[in-house]
Design a protein around this motif. Sequence first.
Motif, PDB file in Angstrom:
ATOM      1  N   LEU A  89       0.842  -1.193   0.000  1.00 55.43           N
ATOM      2  CA  LEU A  89       0.000   0.000   0.000  1.00 55.43           C
ATOM      3  C   LEU A  89       0.878   1.243   0.000  1.00 55.43           C
ATOM      4  O   LEU A  89       1.250   1.781   1.028  1.00 55.43           O
ATOM      5  N   ARG A  90       1.183   1.689  -1.197  1.00 55.54           N
ATOM      6  CA  ARG A  90       2.064   2.823  -1.408  1.00 55.54           C
ATOM      7  C   ARG A  90       1.541   4.058  -0.669  1.00 55.54           C
ATOM      8  O   ARG A  90       0.376   4.392  -0.748  1.00 55.54           O
ATOM      9  N   ASP A  91       2.406   4.720   0.045  1.00 55.89           N
ATOM     10  CA  ASP A  91       2.111   5.970   0.749  1.00 55.89           C
ATOM     11  C   ASP A  91       1.076   5.837   1.861  1.00 55.89           C
ATOM     12  O   ASP A  91       0.569   6.840   2.342  1.00 55.89           O
ATOM     13  N   ARG A 105       1.924   7.781   5.197  1.00 53.74           N
ATOM     14  CA  ARG A 105       1.720   9.226   5.185  1.00 53.74           C
ATOM     15  C   ARG A 105       0.253   9.560   5.451  1.00 53.74           C
ATOM     16  O   ARG A 105      -0.066  10.437   6.247  1.00 53.74           O
ATOM     17  N   ASN A 106      -0.646   8.825   4.821  1.00 50.81           N
ATOM     18  CA  ASN A 106      -2.067   9.067   5.013  1.00 50.81           C
ATOM     19  C   ASN A 106      -2.528   8.667   6.406  1.00 50.81           C
ATOM     20  O   ASN A 106      -3.347   9.358   7.017  1.00 50.81           O
ATOM     21  N   LEU A 107      -1.993   7.574   6.924  1.00 48.42           N
ATOM     22  CA  LEU A 107      -2.334   7.167   8.291  1.00 48.42           C
ATOM     23  C   LEU A 107      -1.819   8.186   9.295  1.00 48.42           C
ATOM     24  O   LEU A 107      -2.475   8.457  10.312  1.00 48.42           O
ATOM     25  N   ASP A 108      -0.659   8.781   9.020  1.00 52.61           N
ATOM     26  CA  ASP A 108      -0.112   9.814   9.897  1.00 52.61           C
ATOM     27  C   ASP A 108      -1.053  11.023   9.957  1.00 52.61           C
ATOM     28  O   ASP A 108      -1.286  11.580  11.020  1.00 52.61           O
ATOM     29  N   VAL A 166      -8.497   9.151   3.036  1.00 53.75           N
ATOM     30  CA  VAL A 166      -9.107   7.835   2.863  1.00 53.75           C
ATOM     31  C   VAL A 166      -9.125   7.464   1.380  1.00 53.75           C
ATOM     32  O   VAL A 166      -8.860   6.313   1.015  1.00 53.75           O
ATOM     33  N   ASN A 167      -9.407   8.434   0.514  1.00 55.69           N
ATOM     34  CA  ASN A 167      -9.400   8.169  -0.928  1.00 55.69           C
ATOM     35  C   ASN A 167      -8.010   7.750  -1.403  1.00 55.69           C
ATOM     36  O   ASN A 167      -7.888   6.864  -2.258  1.00 55.69           O
ATOM     37  N   ALA A 168      -6.972   8.377  -0.867  1.00 53.86           N
ATOM     38  CA  ALA A 168      -5.602   8.008  -1.241  1.00 53.86           C
ATOM     39  C   ALA A 168      -5.294   6.587  -0.787  1.00 53.86           C
ATOM     40  O   ALA A 168      -4.666   5.814  -1.528  1.00 53.86           O
ATOM     41  N   ILE A 169      -5.736   6.229   0.406  1.00 55.54           N
ATOM     42  CA  ILE A 169      -5.538   4.867   0.900  1.00 55.54           C
ATOM     43  C   ILE A 169      -6.308   3.892   0.010  1.00 55.54           C
ATOM     44  O   ILE A 169      -5.794   2.840  -0.377  1.00 55.54           O
ATOM     45  N   GLU A 170      -7.526   4.275  -0.344  1.00 61.48           N
ATOM     46  CA  GLU A 170      -8.349   3.418  -1.200  1.00 61.48           C
ATOM     47  C   GLU A 170      -7.688   3.200  -2.563  1.00 61.48           C
ATOM     48  O   GLU A 170      -7.675   2.089  -3.094  1.00 61.48           O
ATOM     49  N   ARG A 171      -7.094   4.250  -3.127  1.00 60.29           N
ATOM     50  CA  ARG A 171      -6.386   4.102  -4.405  1.00 60.29           C
ATOM     51  C   ARG A 171      -5.209   3.137  -4.266  1.00 60.29           C
ATOM     52  O   ARG A 171      -4.960   2.308  -5.154  1.00 60.29           O
ATOM     53  N   SER A 172      -4.484   3.242  -3.146  1.00 61.98           N
ATOM     54  CA  SER A 172      -3.361   2.331  -2.914  1.00 61.98           C
ATOM     55  C   SER A 172      -3.835   0.889  -2.811  1.00 61.98           C
ATOM     56  O   SER A 172      -3.185  -0.028  -3.325  1.00 61.98           O
ATOM     57  N   VAL A 173      -4.968   0.687  -2.138  1.00 57.39           N
ATOM     58  CA  VAL A 173      -5.504  -0.666  -1.993  1.00 57.39           C
ATOM     59  C   VAL A 173      -5.923  -1.207  -3.362  1.00 57.39           C
ATOM     60  O   VAL A 173      -5.650  -2.359  -3.693  1.00 57.39           O
ATOM     61  N   ALA A 223     -14.876  -1.870   3.180  1.00 59.35           N
ATOM     62  CA  ALA A 223     -14.986  -0.999   4.352  1.00 59.35           C
ATOM     63  C   ALA A 223     -14.712   0.453   3.993  1.00 59.35           C
ATOM     64  O   ALA A 223     -15.414   1.359   4.445  1.00 59.35           O
ATOM     65  N   LEU A 224     -13.701   0.689   3.168  1.00 66.86           N
ATOM     66  CA  LEU A 224     -13.351   2.068   2.796  1.00 66.86           C
ATOM     67  C   LEU A 224     -14.425   2.696   1.917  1.00 66.86           C
ATOM     68  O   LEU A 224     -14.632   3.914   1.966  1.00 66.86           O
TER      69      LEU A 224
END
Length: 130
Positions: A77-79, A82-85, A97-104, A125-126
């Motif tokens: 899960l790239r980056d 940073r998003n979790l931080d 959350v959208n950035a995390i979703e894109r990584s997933v 879930a996202l």
Amino acid sequence: MRTRIGALVAIVAVAALALGGCSTQARAERKGKKAGDQICNAKNADSADAAQRHLRKATNALNDLARFTGRDVNEDLRDINRNLDQLSRGHGTSQDVNAIERSVHEARSSATGNAAAAYDGMLEALADCD
């Protein structure tokens, strides 16, 4: 008679393997959903402390997912860190959350088996994260 018994044993063995694979994929999907739910909870937290608590749970769920699938989820899960931080500071936004979703989604495109099921659970879930 012997060939019938042999055929029956072969059918039972194949069915057991197929059903066993389905159950581990269902478990992987539930574990992925659990991680995704905690990320959403962090985004919607009322305070930085609550966000950090949910992210600790998300991190534990991601670590559990890595042990279960045999893949380094954080590496896939790239980056994500940073998003979790951002979320841990209590300043999480839908963009994080959208950035995390894109990584997933990106990680899901090359995953198979349990890892793919886990990412499917996270995406579910996202997608429901308001």
